[in-house]
Write an enzyme that holds these catalytic residues in place. Structure first.
Site, PDB file in Angstrom:
ATOM      1  N   LYS A 111       0.836  -1.210   0.000  1.00 58.54           N
ATOM      2  CA  LYS A 111       0.000   0.000   0.000  1.00 58.54           C
ATOM      3  C   LYS A 111       0.869   1.256   0.000  1.00 58.54           C
ATOM      4  O   LYS A 111       0.537   2.257  -0.641  1.00 58.54           O
ATOM      5  CB  LYS A 111      -0.925   0.031   1.230  1.00 58.54           C
ATOM      6  CG  LYS A 111      -2.009  -1.025   1.202  1.00 58.54           C
ATOM      7  CD  LYS A 111      -3.094  -0.704   0.192  1.00 58.54           C
ATOM      8  CE  LYS A 111      -4.151  -1.779   0.232  1.00 58.54           C
ATOM      9  NZ  LYS A 111      -5.008  -1.850  -0.918  1.00 58.54           N
ATOM     10  N   LYS A 194      -3.278 -12.040  -7.964  1.00 59.94           N
ATOM     11  CA  LYS A 194      -4.594 -12.479  -7.487  1.00 59.94           C
ATOM     12  C   LYS A 194      -5.750 -11.651  -8.068  1.00 59.94           C
ATOM     13  O   LYS A 194      -5.548 -10.524  -8.522  1.00 59.94           O
ATOM     14  CB  LYS A 194      -4.637 -12.434  -5.954  1.00 59.94           C
ATOM     15  CG  LYS A 194      -4.654 -11.056  -5.359  1.00 59.94           C
ATOM     16  CD  LYS A 194      -5.118 -11.109  -3.904  1.00 59.94           C
ATOM     17  CE  LYS A 194      -5.305  -9.710  -3.364  1.00 59.94           C
ATOM     18  NZ  LYS A 194      -6.083  -9.610  -2.161  1.00 59.94           N
ATOM     19  N   LYS A 197     -10.726  -6.576  -6.293  1.00 55.60           N
ATOM     20  CA  LYS A 197     -11.363  -5.350  -6.771  1.00 55.60           C
ATOM     21  C   LYS A 197     -10.303  -4.287  -7.065  1.00 55.60           C
ATOM     22  O   LYS A 197     -10.317  -3.655  -8.111  1.00 55.60           O
ATOM     23  CB  LYS A 197     -12.358  -4.830  -5.741  1.00 55.60           C
ATOM     24  CG  LYS A 197     -13.057  -3.567  -6.212  1.00 55.60           C
ATOM     25  CD  LYS A 197     -14.044  -3.085  -5.210  1.00 55.60           C
ATOM     26  CE  LYS A 197     -14.237  -1.598  -5.262  1.00 55.60           C
ATOM     27  NZ  LYS A 197     -14.866  -0.998  -6.344  1.00 55.60           N
TER      28      LYS A 197
HETATM   29  P1  AMP Z   1     -11.191  -8.848   0.986  1.00 54.18           P
HETATM   30  O1  AMP Z   1     -12.161  -8.985  -0.126  1.00 54.18           O
HETATM   31  O2  AMP Z   1      -9.845  -8.374   0.520  1.00 54.18           O
HETATM   32  O3  AMP Z   1     -11.738  -8.130   2.182  1.00 54.18           O
HETATM   33  O4  AMP Z   1     -10.882 -10.330   1.474  1.00 54.18           O
HETATM   34  C1  AMP Z   1     -11.865 -11.104   2.082  1.00 54.18           C
HETATM   35  C2  AMP Z   1     -11.461 -12.543   2.094  1.00 54.18           C
HETATM   36  O5  AMP Z   1     -11.383 -13.054   0.775  1.00 54.18           O
HETATM   37  C3  AMP Z   1     -10.094 -12.811   2.726  1.00 54.18           C
HETATM   38  O6  AMP Z   1     -10.162 -13.996   3.469  1.00 54.18           O
HETATM   39  C4  AMP Z   1      -9.189 -12.993   1.549  1.00 54.18           C
HETATM   40  O7  AMP Z   1      -8.108 -13.854   1.848  1.00 54.18           O
HETATM   41  C5  AMP Z   1     -10.125 -13.628   0.536  1.00 54.18           C
HETATM   42  N1  AMP Z   1      -9.707 -13.291  -0.852  1.00 54.18           N
HETATM   43  C6  AMP Z   1      -9.849 -12.102  -1.482  1.00 54.18           C
HETATM   44  N2  AMP Z   1      -9.355 -12.184  -2.749  1.00 54.18           N
HETATM   45  C7  AMP Z   1      -8.904 -13.455  -2.908  1.00 54.18           C
HETATM   46  C8  AMP Z   1      -8.304 -14.181  -3.985  1.00 54.18           C
HETATM   47  N3  AMP Z   1      -8.089 -13.617  -5.168  1.00 54.18           N
HETATM   48  N4  AMP Z   1      -7.972 -15.483  -3.776  1.00 54.18           N
HETATM   49  C9  AMP Z   1      -8.222 -16.084  -2.580  1.00 54.18           C
HETATM   50  N5  AMP Z   1      -8.791 -15.464  -1.533  1.00 54.18           N
HETATM   51  C10 AMP Z   1      -9.131 -14.173  -1.685  1.00 54.18           C
END
Ligand code: AMP
Length: 329
Positions: A111, A194, A197
């Protein structure tokens, strides 16, 4: 019954990344554990969203949690900012969190590089808020994707440190939980790491069929292998990884064999992948639209969740205040 906690930041719609990385586990775990699934609206403040966007995004994630099959009768679904005890525990954990260790967290360093004009204290202390989210309910398992491994390490460190400082085995160390043997990392189809968003490469559960087809057909590929059984470049590995997640093993094996014999037609593979993603997303999208239209039901779920989560958090806080030396009321 063991306790499970996990959350998602309301920074947009659920996508295949956070579904397969986390929400899929939520749906399964609610039948076997005492589950708390929250919407991490405090975490989302690091990007300074407009109040209207927060309100909308929180409702969106709530509808999507429900549409994915999280059942408010089985699991406690709540909005993080409804449980103020979490903020108090965050304060206590921050008193025992050191600048050096927080600055070394990879996602913080990323970040700092990507948004040098907004390196705020919330970003720095993201791991201590996440630790508070988890240990406030004394969770032992946390379903998360691979990208959260370092934050989970920090959560264990903060729990351990609290115990050491106060000389009491109060918090247990939470473990990451994955449905399969390995942590899931859902890749982007733009040749990068990965899906997310902020990476701008997400396929959302709510995307309609045409949008999904368009996104998949744009996936980065190459001119194809010229030697049998060649190693796959990253963009191709990503395409196969996503197929491994959403398609049947037979479909995966079919295209993998085609790749290995240099007969792969990426156009066909993408068409099949888009079809399989649509088969998965379409029923969820229909439920999302139905649930989102029922404001009264969503309000009821949020109220019920806030009550249940506050009860559990308040109990921990009463004990923590006493351990720290504050007067317990
Ligand atoms: P976030 O959407 O960043 O708040 O993440 C919420 C959850 O989704 C967390 O447990 C992340 O590890 C999982 N997560 C988000 N993006 C990915 C991805 N591309 N692959 C695997 N897990 C993900």
């Amino acid at each position: 019954m063991e306790t499970v906690v996990s959350g998602i930041r309301p920074t947009g719609n659920l996508h295949l990344g956070n579904y397969f990385g986390a929400v899929k586990s939520f749906v399964k775990m609610q039948n076997e554990y005492n589950c708390y699934f929250f919407i991490a609206d405090w975490h989302s403040l690091t990007t300074h969203p407009h109040p209207e966007n927060i309100r909308r995004s929180v409702k969106t994630i709530l509808a999507e949690y429900l549409a994915c099959g999280i059942d408010p009768e089985k699991a406690t679904i709540y909005i993080q900012s409804d449980v103020r005890e979490v903020a108090e525990l965050y304060l206590y954990l921050n008193m025992n969190a050191y600048l050096g260790e927080l600055e070394r967290v990879t996602s913080f360093k990323d970040k700092v590089r990507s948004q040098p004009n907004n390196v705020n204290a919330g970003l720095l202390t993201y791991p201590s808020l996440m630790a508070a989210d988890i240990i406030i309910h004394k969770a032992v398992k946390v379903p998360v994707g691979k990208d959260q491994e370092q934050n989970m390490e920090m959560a264990r460190k903060f729990a351990r440190r609290f115990n050491t400082i106060y000389g009491i085995e109060y918090f247990s160390e939470p473990a990451s939980f994955h449905l399969s043997e390995k942590a899931v990392k859902v890749p982007g189809l733009d040749g990068s790491g990965k899906m997310g968003k902020s990476e701008g490469n997400a396929i959302y559960l709510v995307d309609d069929e045409k949008t999904i087809r368009k996104k998949v057909m744009k996936a980065v590929t190459d001119s194809g292998p010229t030697e049998p059984n060649s190693e796959k470049p990253e963009a191709i590995i990503n395409l196969f990884s996503l197929m491994d997640i959403v398609s049947t093993p037979d479909t995966y094996a079919y295209f993998n064999d085609k790749y290995n014999s240099c007969e792969i037609c990426y156009g066909d593979m993408k068409k099949q992948l888009a079809e399989d993603i649509n088969a998965f997303c379409t029923p969820i999208r229909e439920r999302i639209l139905e649930i989102a239209a029922d404001e009264a039901y969503m309000e009821k779920v949020a109220r019920m969740g806030a009550e249940k989560a506050t009860e559990s958090a308040a109990k921990t806080l009463r004990e923590v205040r006493e351990i720290i030396g504050f007067k317990a009321y």
